[in-house]
Design a protein around this motif. Structure first.
Motif, PDB file in Angstrom:
ATOM      1  N   ALA A   1      29.416 137.339   2.069  1.00 35.07           N
ATOM      2  CA  ALA A   1      30.110 136.474   3.022  1.00 35.07           C
ATOM      3  C   ALA A   1      31.110 135.645   2.209  1.00 35.07           C
ATOM      4  O   ALA A   1      31.635 136.105   1.202  1.00 35.07           O
ATOM      5  CB  ALA A   1      29.108 135.592   3.761  1.00 35.07           C
TER       6      ALA A   1
ATOM      7  N   GLU B   1      33.735 129.835   6.946  1.00 36.00           N
ATOM      8  CA  GLU B   1      34.058 130.997   7.765  1.00 36.00           C
ATOM      9  C   GLU B   1      35.059 130.658   8.857  1.00 36.00           C
ATOM     10  O   GLU B   1      34.989 131.179   9.959  1.00 36.00           O
ATOM     11  CB  GLU B   1      32.778 131.575   8.372  1.00 36.00           C
ATOM     12  CG  GLU B   1      31.923 130.570   9.088  1.00 36.00           C
ATOM     13  CD  GLU B   1      30.614 131.170   9.584  1.00 36.00           C
ATOM     14  OE1 GLU B   1      30.021 130.578  10.503  1.00 36.00           O
ATOM     15  OE2 GLU B   1      30.194 132.218   9.070  1.00 36.00           O
TER      16      GLU B   1
ATOM     17  N   GLY C   1      34.325 139.124   5.014  1.00 34.47           N
ATOM     18  CA  GLY C   1      33.079 139.778   4.666  1.00 34.47           C
ATOM     19  C   GLY C   1      33.369 141.075   3.931  1.00 34.47           C
ATOM     20  O   GLY C   1      34.288 141.812   4.302  1.00 34.47           O
TER      21      GLY C   1
ATOM     22  N   GLY D   1      36.653 135.991   8.436  1.00 33.81           N
ATOM     23  CA  GLY D   1      35.227 135.997   8.705  1.00 33.81           C
ATOM     24  C   GLY D   1      34.576 137.364   8.582  1.00 33.81           C
ATOM     25  O   GLY D   1      34.917 138.169   7.740  1.00 33.81           O
TER      26      GLY D   1
ATOM     27  N   GLY E   1      31.453 137.647   7.714  1.00 36.44           N
ATOM     28  CA  GLY E   1      30.602 137.564   6.542  1.00 36.44           C
ATOM     29  C   GLY E   1      29.264 138.239   6.760  1.00 36.44           C
ATOM     30  O   GLY E   1      28.746 138.301   7.872  1.00 36.44           O
ATOM     31  N   ILE E   2      28.700 138.757   5.675  1.00 35.12           N
ATOM     32  CA  ILE E   2      27.410 139.460   5.729  1.00 35.12           C
ATOM     33  C   ILE E   2      26.423 138.663   4.897  1.00 35.12           C
ATOM     34  O   ILE E   2      26.497 138.671   3.665  1.00 35.12           O
ATOM     35  CB  ILE E   2      27.547 140.900   5.200  1.00 35.12           C
ATOM     36  CG1 ILE E   2      28.628 141.650   5.992  1.00 35.12           C
ATOM     37  CG2 ILE E   2      26.205 141.625   5.280  1.00 35.12           C
ATOM     38  CD1 ILE E   2      29.173 142.856   5.272  1.00 35.12           C
ATOM     39  N   TRP E   3      25.515 137.946   5.571  1.00 40.05           N
ATOM     40  CA  TRP E   3      24.507 137.165   4.837  1.00 40.05           C
ATOM     41  C   TRP E   3      23.089 137.558   5.255  1.00 40.05           C
ATOM     42  O   TRP E   3      22.184 137.606   4.445  1.00 40.05           O
ATOM     43  CB  TRP E   3      24.744 135.672   5.026  1.00 40.05           C
ATOM     44  CG  TRP E   3      24.559 135.150   6.417  1.00 40.05           C
ATOM     45  CD1 TRP E   3      25.389 135.333   7.482  1.00 40.05           C
ATOM     46  CD2 TRP E   3      23.477 134.345   6.892  1.00 40.05           C
ATOM     47  NE1 TRP E   3      24.894 134.694   8.597  1.00 40.05           N
ATOM     48  CE2 TRP E   3      23.713 134.073   8.268  1.00 40.05           C
ATOM     49  CE3 TRP E   3      22.332 133.810   6.290  1.00 40.05           C
ATOM     50  CZ2 TRP E   3      22.852 133.309   9.047  1.00 40.05           C
ATOM     51  CZ3 TRP E   3      21.466 133.045   7.071  1.00 40.05           C
ATOM     52  CH2 TRP E   3      21.738 132.799   8.423  1.00 40.05           C
TER      53      TRP E   3
ATOM     54  N   THR F   1      27.411 141.838  10.648  1.00 40.83           N
ATOM     55  CA  THR F   1      28.348 140.776  10.307  1.00 40.83           C
ATOM     56  C   THR F   1      28.156 139.563  11.209  1.00 40.83           C
ATOM     57  O   THR F   1      27.501 139.622  12.247  1.00 40.83           O
ATOM     58  CB  THR F   1      29.797 141.270  10.413  1.00 40.83           C
ATOM     59  OG1 THR F   1      30.075 141.618  11.782  1.00 40.83           O
ATOM     60  CG2 THR F   1      30.035 142.473   9.517  1.00 40.83           C
ATOM     61  N   SER F   2      28.803 138.480  10.817  1.00 40.50           N
ATOM     62  CA  SER F   2      28.656 137.212  11.530  1.00 40.50           C
ATOM     63  C   SER F   2      30.007 136.721  12.033  1.00 40.50           C
ATOM     64  O   SER F   2      30.910 137.511  12.281  1.00 40.50           O
ATOM     65  CB  SER F   2      27.968 136.196  10.618  1.00 40.50           C
ATOM     66  OG  SER F   2      26.634 136.607  10.354  1.00 40.50           O
TER      67      SER F   2
ATOM     68  N   ALA G   1      33.979 141.391  13.105  1.00 40.32           N
ATOM     69  CA  ALA G   1      33.025 140.288  13.140  1.00 40.32           C
ATOM     70  C   ALA G   1      32.012 140.541  14.249  1.00 40.32           C
ATOM     71  O   ALA G   1      32.261 141.294  15.189  1.00 40.32           O
ATOM     72  CB  ALA G   1      33.746 138.966  13.374  1.00 40.32           C
TER      73      ALA G   1
ATOM     74  N   ASP H   1      26.683 134.341  15.175  1.00 41.88           N
ATOM     75  CA  ASP H   1      26.007 135.042  14.079  1.00 41.88           C
ATOM     76  C   ASP H   1      25.128 136.202  14.538  1.00 41.88           C
ATOM     77  O   ASP H   1      23.900 136.139  14.502  1.00 41.88           O
ATOM     78  CB  ASP H   1      25.170 134.058  13.250  1.00 41.88           C
ATOM     79  CG  ASP H   1      25.986 133.376  12.168  1.00 41.88           C
ATOM     80  OD1 ASP H   1      27.173 133.728  12.023  1.00 41.88           O
ATOM     81  OD2 ASP H   1      25.452 132.510  11.483  1.00 41.88           O
TER      82      ASP H   1
END
Length: 644
Positions: free
Chosen positions: A225, A229, A240, A272, A274-276, A293-294, A306, A368
């Protein structure tokens, strides 16, 4: 490659004649079922306060944000526990004697709190759970370090280590480069800088939480991520990324490119995705990779992904060429992009709260979809995803659905897992307009910058999902466990057969984050299932329901994200249902008024292996916890539980 395809036994657990196992990656296996079906010491008859309890502790002078790994007989005749820290340390511990077998430092950690909005992470180093490749006996670790000893600039490096000694097998490789989709994204863009207090600083940092993963064709997969964001514009936008190296290059073998395959989840001018995944690793099967992804830019196309599930294929390079991550398919849960109503994918705009309504970068857009790591049910097409909207989405790995957010779901209606404990009629009413259970913009809680769910969900709270676990009965299904924020542990019967909807099974009485207002109470419960292998089926992943235990670490009091929460380790009979569809508690630290565990680690599930349960907690303000000046002293402790 049969061994790699089985995954659960060969890639994850090494089984010997003594019936012991090695836990070599996040969530136990490449399917991320968070299950160990080779546990013969602990069972439902001996996990009780009289026979089971705390055996020993091990203190660290750094914060730990990664899951312990366990190598059976890795310390002579004893198990070896491998811990990595936010000071870029790799530490091997004898599981029986508690002695330090080795301790190596990979590089200078980052001394800064600009990576943590809650100001309680004093240093950043190894923040993603490493992985051990049994085929080459290699521990792969991603380390975040100062660049040229200048804390304003940072680099990621990938190390190939001997897991028994911590020694390097080959020189580390730096992660840096341009994505392969032609969308202009750069990983770790050194040109994205800004001036603050007469200092030049790097604007956007990749931020790594998700654990490392391996493919069956020599791919080491990492997901990232970013720090923040929200939309920043141009090359300052956070993105991401999925990054993959050929493990043969990491081991220094000739003829393989040392460059990484890099996939960017959004376009250069978007942001954005992001991969958490709450620390959960990507799912891998053969050469396929699945990530969730978020928040970020999402539209009806196939570029800005996203709030999506993305399916990638790792393709090793030929004749020294750079490897690739090829986009195969995707699923979009909902839209966070600010668009006009006439551009919404569906006409019923009133039921699509994130189509043209979510302010970019605001708390209101904090859906998310990737709030938990994905789980692939072994031997099936069923791919599950837990999200912040409290839903377990059931996807078809062969046809994710892309923009068709409802019709391609394998379980229709989607299971609103942490809102209701009951039947599908309520679930259908909640989600018949796609994501109707998403938060309503027209809520009375807008003064706090957050939305509350539509309708009348359980306790009128959003129960974000950060963890799933599976007790698999056979190829046709099993029991899925989920413990959302501000909620109770719930279990559902899940079938892999077409047309069989999931059904509520049982729930526990213990409530996560008692008294905490929603949203809050992070993370709910982090789960693992243990038991013996099933004797009623030859399916390698099946667990014996008569011995199965579901373990959890949960925030009993407080919020483990914004503050330090009092945690509790707890164990339940995984399959027996008491009257009233209740789960039977076998053991817990503390009581109704005390967690008994200490300050729980934010996103580290318990690890069960060979009669021991490994749990990480935080130590706050202790004298031996050394941190940079003016930083909150936060370090960690490993607690080991077992038979007394």
């Amino acid at each position: 490659m049969t061994c790699m395809r089985l995954g659960f036994i060969c890639t994850v657990f090494w089984v010997n004649a003594a019936l012991a196992v090695s836990v070599t990656q996040r969530a136990g296996n490449n399917f991320r079922t968070t299950a160990n079906n080779q546990e013969f010491a602990l069972n439902r008859s001996n996990v009780n306060p009289g026979q089971f309890g705390l055996l020993r502790t091990y203190d660290f002078n750094a914060k730990v944000e990664t899951q312990p790994l366990v190598l059976e007989n890795g310390a002579g005749a004893d198990d070896l526990v491998i811990i990595t820290t936010m000071k870029n340390e790799v530490i091997g511990i004898n599981a029986r004697t508690n002695d330090t077998v080795y301790k190596v430092k990979l590089g200078p950690e980052i001394s800064s709190q600009d990576m943590d909005m809650w100001k309680h992470t004093p240093t950043w180093g190894i923040s993603a759970t490493p992985i051990i490749d049994p085929a080459s006996n290699t521990l792969f670790v991603a380390s975040w370090q100062k660049k040229n000893n200048d804390n304003r600039f940072r680099d990621y490096w990938v190390y190939a280590l001997n897991p028994l000694t911590g020694s390097q097998k080959s020189p580390p490789l730096r992660i840096f480069g341009k994505s392969q989709e032609g969308n202009g994204c750069w990983f770790n863009d050194a040109g994205a800088t800004y001036r603050l207090n007469q200092q030049t600083k790097q604007f956007v940092y990749p931020k790594m939480r998700a654990g490392l993963a391996l493919t069956a064709n020599n791919g080491l997969v990492m997901a990232f991520a970013a720090n923040g964001e929200s939309y920043q514009g141009g090359r300052k936008n956070p993105h991401g990324f999925v990054v993959a190296f050929d493990t043969r290059a990491l081991l220094g073998l000739p003829g393989f490119s040392k460059n990484a395959a890099i996939f960017c989840a959004t376009a250069f001018n978007s942001w954005g995705a992001g991969i958490w995944q709450a620390g959960g690793a990507p799912v891998t099967e053969d050469d396929m990779v699945y990530v969730a992804t978020s928040n970020g830019t999402s539209n009806n196309g196939d570029v800005d992904l996203a709030e999506s599930m993305i399916k990638l294929r790792f393709k090793p390079g030929v004749s020294g060429a750079r490897p690739e991550l090829q986009k195969v398919d995707f699923y979009k849960a909902f839209l966070d992009e600010r668009v006009s109503k006439d551009k919404c994918l569906w006409q019923d705009n009133d039921s699509e709260v994130s189509c043209g309504r979510a302010g970019v970068g605001s708390a209101g857009a904090d859906w998310d979809f990737g709030a938990a790591g994905p789980m692939l049910v072994p031997g099936s097409r069923l791919l599950l995803q837990g999200t912040k909207d409290g839903i377990i989405y059931s996807l078809d790995k062969f046809q994710l659905g892309q923009n068709d957010r409802f019709n391609q779901l394998l379980s229709k209606p989607p299971l609103v897992a942490t809102y209701y404990g009951g039947g599908t009629a309520e679930n259908w009413d909640r989600v018949q307009h796609l994501n109707r259970s998403l938060p309503c913009p027209a809520s009375g809680n807008s003064d706090h910058g957050w939305f509350v769910p539509c309708g009348d969900p359980e306790n009128n709270k959003m129960h974000h999902i950060h963890s799933l676990a599976l007790a698999q009965r056979d190829e046709t299904g099993g029991v899925v466990y989920v413990w959302g924020e501000n909620s109770r542990l719930k279990s559902y019967n899940f079938s892999t057969l077409d047309g069989n909807l999931p059904s509520f099974r049982a729930e526990a009485d213990d409530l996560a984050s008692v008294g905490v207002e929603s949203p809050g109470g992070m993370p709910g419960g982090l789960l693992m299932v243990s038991g013996k292998p099933s004797t009623s089926t030859g399916f390698a992943h099946a667990i014996d329901f008569d011995s199965a235990i579901v373990w959890a670490v949960f925030s009993k009091f407080g919020d483990a994200n914004k503050e330090f929460a009092e945690g509790q380790l707890i164990a339940y009979d995984a399959t027996t249902m008491l009257p009233g569809n209740k789960l039977q508690r076998l053991f817990r630290t503390g009581d109704d008024n005390s967690g008994g565990l200490g300050k729980m680690s934010r996103m580290i599930p318990p690890v069960v292996a060979n009669g021991r349960v490994y749990v990480m907690i935080y130590r706050v303000g202790t004298s031996d916890c050394t941190v940079p000046d003016n930083q909150l002293p936060v370090c960690s402790q490993l607690k080991v539980y077992g038979l007394k």
